[in-house]
Design a protein around this motif. Structure first.
Motif, PDB file in Angstrom:
ATOM      1  N   TYR A 114      30.374  43.580 -37.518  1.00  0.00           N
ATOM      2  CA  TYR A 114      30.855  43.615 -36.139  1.00  0.00           C
ATOM      3  C   TYR A 114      32.085  42.725 -36.021  1.00  0.00           C
ATOM      4  CZ  TYR A 114      28.579  39.042 -35.624  1.00  0.00           C
ATOM      5  OH  TYR A 114      28.214  37.725 -35.778  1.00  0.00           O
ATOM      6  N   ASN A 115      32.829  42.928 -34.935  1.00  0.00           N
ATOM      7  CA  ASN A 115      34.045  42.174 -34.678  1.00  0.00           C
ATOM      8  C   ASN A 115      33.711  41.024 -33.726  1.00  0.00           C
ATOM      9  OD1 ASN A 115      36.555  41.195 -33.927  1.00  0.00           O
ATOM     10  ND2 ASN A 115      37.520  43.200 -33.961  1.00  0.00           N
ATOM     11  N   ALA A 116      33.673  39.807 -34.260  1.00  0.00           N
ATOM     12  CA  ALA A 116      33.303  38.648 -33.452  1.00  0.00           C
ATOM     13  C   ALA A 116      34.346  38.330 -32.387  1.00  0.00           C
ATOM     14  CB  ALA A 116      33.101  37.432 -34.360  1.00  0.00           C
ATOM     15  N   SER A 117      35.618  38.635 -32.679  1.00  0.00           N
ATOM     16  CA  SER A 117      36.694  38.284 -31.740  1.00  0.00           C
ATOM     17  C   SER A 117      36.671  39.150 -30.481  1.00  0.00           C
ATOM     18  CB  SER A 117      38.054  38.404 -32.431  1.00  0.00           C
ATOM     19  OG  SER A 117      38.308  39.747 -32.830  1.00  0.00           O
ATOM     20  N   THR A 118      36.057  40.325 -30.538  1.00  0.00           N
ATOM     21  CA  THR A 118      36.017  41.208 -29.366  1.00  0.00           C
ATOM     22  C   THR A 118      34.604  41.363 -28.807  1.00  0.00           C
ATOM     23  OG1 THR A 118      35.760  43.189 -30.774  1.00  0.00           O
ATOM     24  CG2 THR A 118      38.008  42.506 -30.203  1.00  0.00           C
ATOM     25  N   TRP A 119      33.660  40.579 -29.317  1.00  0.00           N
ATOM     26  CA  TRP A 119      32.253  40.766 -28.965  1.00  0.00           C
ATOM     27  C   TRP A 119      31.997  40.580 -27.463  1.00  0.00           C
ATOM     28  CZ3 TRP A 119      28.387  42.911 -31.543  1.00  0.00           C
ATOM     29  CH2 TRP A 119      27.096  42.766 -31.041  1.00  0.00           C
ATOM     30  N   LYS A 120      32.675  39.618 -26.838  1.00  0.00           N
ATOM     31  CA  LYS A 120      32.449  39.369 -25.409  1.00  0.00           C
ATOM     32  C   LYS A 120      32.882  40.544 -24.548  1.00  0.00           C
ATOM     33  CE  LYS A 120      32.646  34.318 -25.510  1.00  0.00           C
ATOM     34  NZ  LYS A 120      33.316  33.107 -24.992  1.00  0.00           N
ATOM     35  N   LYS A 121      33.864  41.319 -25.038  1.00  0.00           N
ATOM     36  CA  LYS A 121      34.348  42.472 -24.283  1.00  0.00           C
ATOM     37  C   LYS A 121      33.535  43.732 -24.604  1.00  0.00           C
ATOM     38  CE  LYS A 121      39.137  40.867 -23.995  1.00  0.00           C
ATOM     39  NZ  LYS A 121      40.559  41.174 -24.331  1.00  0.00           N
ATOM     40  N   ARG A 122      33.055  43.813 -25.853  1.00  0.00           N
ATOM     41  CA  ARG A 122      32.286  44.997 -26.240  1.00  0.00           C
ATOM     42  C   ARG A 122      31.263  44.634 -27.305  1.00  0.00           C
ATOM     43  NH1 ARG A 122      34.220  50.511 -29.380  1.00  0.00           N
ATOM     44  NH2 ARG A 122      32.253  51.629 -29.130  1.00  0.00           N
ATOM     45  N   ARG A 123      29.991  44.759 -26.949  1.00  0.00           N
ATOM     46  CA  ARG A 123      28.928  44.481 -27.914  1.00  0.00           C
ATOM     47  C   ARG A 123      28.706  45.744 -28.745  1.00  0.00           C
ATOM     48  NH1 ARG A 123      23.799  41.717 -25.160  1.00  0.00           N
ATOM     49  NH2 ARG A 123      23.723  43.684 -23.995  1.00  0.00           N
ATOM     50  N   SER A 124      29.330  45.776 -29.913  1.00  0.00           N
ATOM     51  CA  SER A 124      29.305  46.972 -30.747  1.00  0.00           C
ATOM     52  C   SER A 124      29.273  46.563 -32.210  1.00  0.00           C
ATOM     53  CB  SER A 124      30.536  47.836 -30.464  1.00  0.00           C
ATOM     54  OG  SER A 124      30.601  48.930 -31.347  1.00  0.00           O
ATOM     55  N   LEU A 125      28.428  47.223 -32.997  1.00  0.00           N
ATOM     56  CA  LEU A 125      28.350  46.929 -34.418  1.00  0.00           C
ATOM     57  C   LEU A 125      28.094  48.211 -35.197  1.00  0.00           C
ATOM     58  CD1 LEU A 125      25.068  47.028 -35.138  1.00  0.00           C
ATOM     59  CD2 LEU A 125      25.117  44.806 -34.002  1.00  0.00           C
ATOM     60  N   HIS A 126      28.396  48.165 -36.493  1.00  0.00           N
ATOM     61  CA  HIS A 126      28.209  49.312 -37.387  1.00  0.00           C
ATOM     62  C   HIS A 126      27.063  49.011 -38.349  1.00  0.00           C
ATOM     63  CE1 HIS A 126      31.942  51.583 -36.358  1.00  0.00           C
ATOM     64  NE2 HIS A 126      32.297  50.387 -35.920  1.00  0.00           N
ATOM     65  N   LEU A 127      26.193  50.001 -38.537  1.00  0.00           N
ATOM     66  CA  LEU A 127      25.012  49.817 -39.379  1.00  0.00           C
ATOM     67  C   LEU A 127      24.881  50.931 -40.406  1.00  0.00           C
ATOM     68  CD1 LEU A 127      22.224  48.476 -40.043  1.00  0.00           C
ATOM     69  CD2 LEU A 127      21.247  50.030 -38.314  1.00  0.00           C
ATOM     70  N   LYS A 128      24.601  50.539 -41.632  1.00  0.00           N
ATOM     71  CA  LYS A 128      24.187  51.458 -42.689  1.00  0.00           C
ATOM     72  C   LYS A 128      22.872  50.920 -43.231  1.00  0.00           C
ATOM     73  CE  LYS A 128      28.863  52.701 -44.230  1.00  0.00           C
ATOM     74  NZ  LYS A 128      29.808  52.672 -45.381  1.00  0.00           N
ATOM     75  N   GLY A 129      21.815  51.717 -43.161  1.00  0.00           N
ATOM     76  CA  GLY A 129      20.519  51.233 -43.622  1.00  0.00           C
ATOM     77  C   GLY A 129      19.559  51.083 -42.471  1.00  0.00           C
ATOM     78  N   GLU A 130      18.872  49.922 -42.395  1.00  0.00           N
ATOM     79  CA  GLU A 130      17.848  49.736 -41.370  1.00  0.00           C
ATOM     80  C   GLU A 130      17.888  48.316 -40.816  1.00  0.00           C
ATOM     81  OE1 GLU A 130      13.113  50.777 -40.658  1.00  0.00           O
ATOM     82  OE2 GLU A 130      13.856  50.495 -42.710  1.00  0.00           O
ATOM     83  N   ALA A 131      17.686  48.202 -39.514  1.00  0.00           N
ATOM     84  CA  ALA A 131      17.671  46.889 -38.871  1.00  0.00           C
ATOM     85  C   ALA A 131      16.822  46.932 -37.609  1.00  0.00           C
ATOM     86  CB  ALA A 131      19.088  46.427 -38.528  1.00  0.00           C
ATOM     87  N   PHE A 132      16.223  45.783 -37.304  1.00  0.00           N
ATOM     88  CA  PHE A 132      15.457  45.608 -36.071  1.00  0.00           C
ATOM     89  C   PHE A 132      16.266  44.706 -35.146  1.00  0.00           C
ATOM     90  CE2 PHE A 132      12.507  42.983 -33.560  1.00  0.00           C
ATOM     91  CZ  PHE A 132      11.825  43.978 -32.868  1.00  0.00           C
ATOM     92  N   PHE A 133      16.351  45.085 -33.860  1.00  0.00           N
ATOM     93  CA  PHE A 133      17.178  44.368 -32.902  1.00  0.00           C
ATOM     94  C   PHE A 133      16.346  43.875 -31.723  1.00  0.00           C
ATOM     95  CE2 PHE A 133      19.827  47.449 -35.051  1.00  0.00           C
ATOM     96  CZ  PHE A 133      21.000  46.756 -35.322  1.00  0.00           C
ATOM     97  N   ASP A 134      16.550  42.632 -31.368  1.00  0.00           N
ATOM     98  CA  ASP A 134      16.000  42.062 -30.133  1.00  0.00           C
ATOM     99  C   ASP A 134      17.212  41.642 -29.306  1.00  0.00           C
ATOM    100  OD1 ASP A 134      14.733  40.773 -28.096  1.00  0.00           O
ATOM    101  OD2 ASP A 134      13.601  39.387 -29.353  1.00  0.00           O
ATOM    102  N   VAL A 135      17.631  42.515 -28.391  1.00  0.00           N
ATOM    103  CA  VAL A 135      18.915  42.384 -27.708  1.00  0.00           C
ATOM    104  C   VAL A 135      18.781  41.609 -26.405  1.00  0.00           C
ATOM    105  CG1 VAL A 135      20.816  43.665 -26.660  1.00  0.00           C
ATOM    106  CG2 VAL A 135      19.749  44.515 -28.753  1.00  0.00           C
ATOM    107  N   GLU A 136      19.670  40.625 -26.226  1.00  0.00           N
ATOM    108  CA  GLU A 136      19.753  39.905 -24.963  1.00  0.00           C
ATOM    109  C   GLU A 136      20.282  40.832 -23.871  1.00  0.00           C
ATOM    110  OE1 GLU A 136      19.240  36.430 -23.976  1.00  0.00           O
ATOM    111  OE2 GLU A 136      17.895  36.731 -25.703  1.00  0.00           O
ATOM    112  N   LYS A 137      19.760  40.695 -22.674  1.00  0.00           N
ATOM    113  CA  LYS A 137      20.214  41.537 -21.570  1.00  0.00           C
ATOM    114  C   LYS A 137      21.660  41.220 -21.222  1.00  0.00           C
ATOM    115  CE  LYS A 137      15.680  42.338 -19.544  1.00  0.00           C
ATOM    116  NZ  LYS A 137      14.817  42.212 -18.343  1.00  0.00           N
ATOM    117  N   GLY A 138      22.376  42.237 -20.794  1.00  0.00           N
ATOM    118  CA  GLY A 138      23.782  42.088 -20.466  1.00  0.00           C
ATOM    119  C   GLY A 138      24.450  43.445 -20.455  1.00  0.00           C
TER     120      GLY A 138
END
Length: 300
Positions: free
Chosen positions: A126-150
């Motif tokens: 993911y792009n840390a410099s733009t994270w506050k404007k857009r929460r976006s990431l790229h995934l290949k494989g498998e991951a579990f997410f516990d996402v903060e509200k926003g």
């Protein structure tokens, strides 16, 4: 009008139509415009290649014209290139990358305090410099997410996009398989120009373009507890997952290639895992060595 005055007015964008025609007739006009056009095309992209001052200066020196003017142009070009370099440096994407290997998982926190557990053989960035404007990431494989509200949170995979506002969910994206499991809140899955909404307790599997909706009574994916779970999955797909979990090659000698498996196998004991998937179908297995296993019909 003198050539020097003409170029000076051009630099300040003050030419009249008549003066513009005179400027266009200059031998240097095309070269000067190339500098401006280069600046207009420039974008802060980390793959861009900025020409060195030496190469541009060589072009300047090769022109047959007044030494004084090209001394001035050299300075203009130098300032221009330095400016581009600074702009490029300050705007380079700050990409953060996490990857896991065989039998490895990682847990980490995103900039908004969302939690991620990355399963083995997986890659996330993911792009840390733009994270506050857009929460976006790229995934290949498998991951579990516990996402903060926003604001909206996007997990982008090659098979589809999973979007939430705040929830717990699992995403598996391998080869032609996309599986999304929602454990809390609400998840939106976008794929193939379609949008599907999953509430807690629902799963969506898309295998080679075929969609399947199922339920889950679990509070989190079994792989977090070193388990791989399946519901009505092709036995051949279960075998592929077993191969990946244990880094082995399985030789499958069975007549029925349409067997469906519902259950789970452990990810830390190969013998127990093989028993879990073979006994329901009366299949036999043999562990030849650390990297090779044979499974066959008992009647053979």
């Amino acid at each position: 009008m003198k050539k020097d005055d003409l170029i000076q007015k051009w630099l300040h964008n003050e030419l009249t139509d008549k003066e513009q025609a005179a400027f266009d007739a200059l031998e240097e006009a095309k070269f000067l415009e190339e500098i401006i056009q280069e600046g207009q095309r420039f974008k802060a992209d980390k793959h861009i290649s900025i020409p060195s001052f030496e190469s541009l200066n060589k072009r300047l020196s090769s022109k047959t014209t007044s030494t004084n003017w090209f001394s001035i142009l050299s300075k203009i070009a130098a300032v221009f290139i330095i400016g581009l370099g600074m702009f490029y440096f300050l705007n380079t994407d700050d990409v953060t990358v996490f990857s896991t290997r065989y039998a490895e998982s990682k847990a980490f926190t995103l900039p908004d305090n969302s939690l991620v557990r990355l399963n083995e053989f997986s890659h996330l960035e993911y792009n840390a410099s733009t994270w506050k404007k857009r929460r976006s990431l790229h995934l290949k494989g498998e991951a579990f997410f516990d996402v903060e509200k926003g604001m909206r949170f996007d997990v982008i995979t090659k098979n589809g996009v999973v979007s939430v506002l705040g929830t717990e969910f699992n995403v598996l994206d391998r080869d032609s398989i996309l599986k999304v499991s929602c454990y809390e809140g609400l998840v939106q899955v976008s794929y193939d120009d379609k949008i599907t909404t999953l509430p807690a307790g629902k799963e969506l599997s898309i295998i080679k373009g075929i969609e399947q909706n199922t339920h889950t009574v679990l509070s989190q994916p079994k792989w977090l507890k070193n388990m791989s779970a399946f519901e009505n999955a092709l036995f051949t797909d279960v075998v592929v997952e077993l191969e990946q979990q244990y880094n082995i090659k399985i030789q499958l000698n069975i007549h029925n290639s349409t067997l469906k498996f519902t259950g789970a196998f452990t990810n830390n004991n190969l013998d127990k895992a093989l028993k879990s998937i073979t006994h329901p179908f009366n299949l036999s297995y043999e562990i030849k060595n650390e990297q090779r296993v044979i499974i066959w019909d008992e009647q053979q």
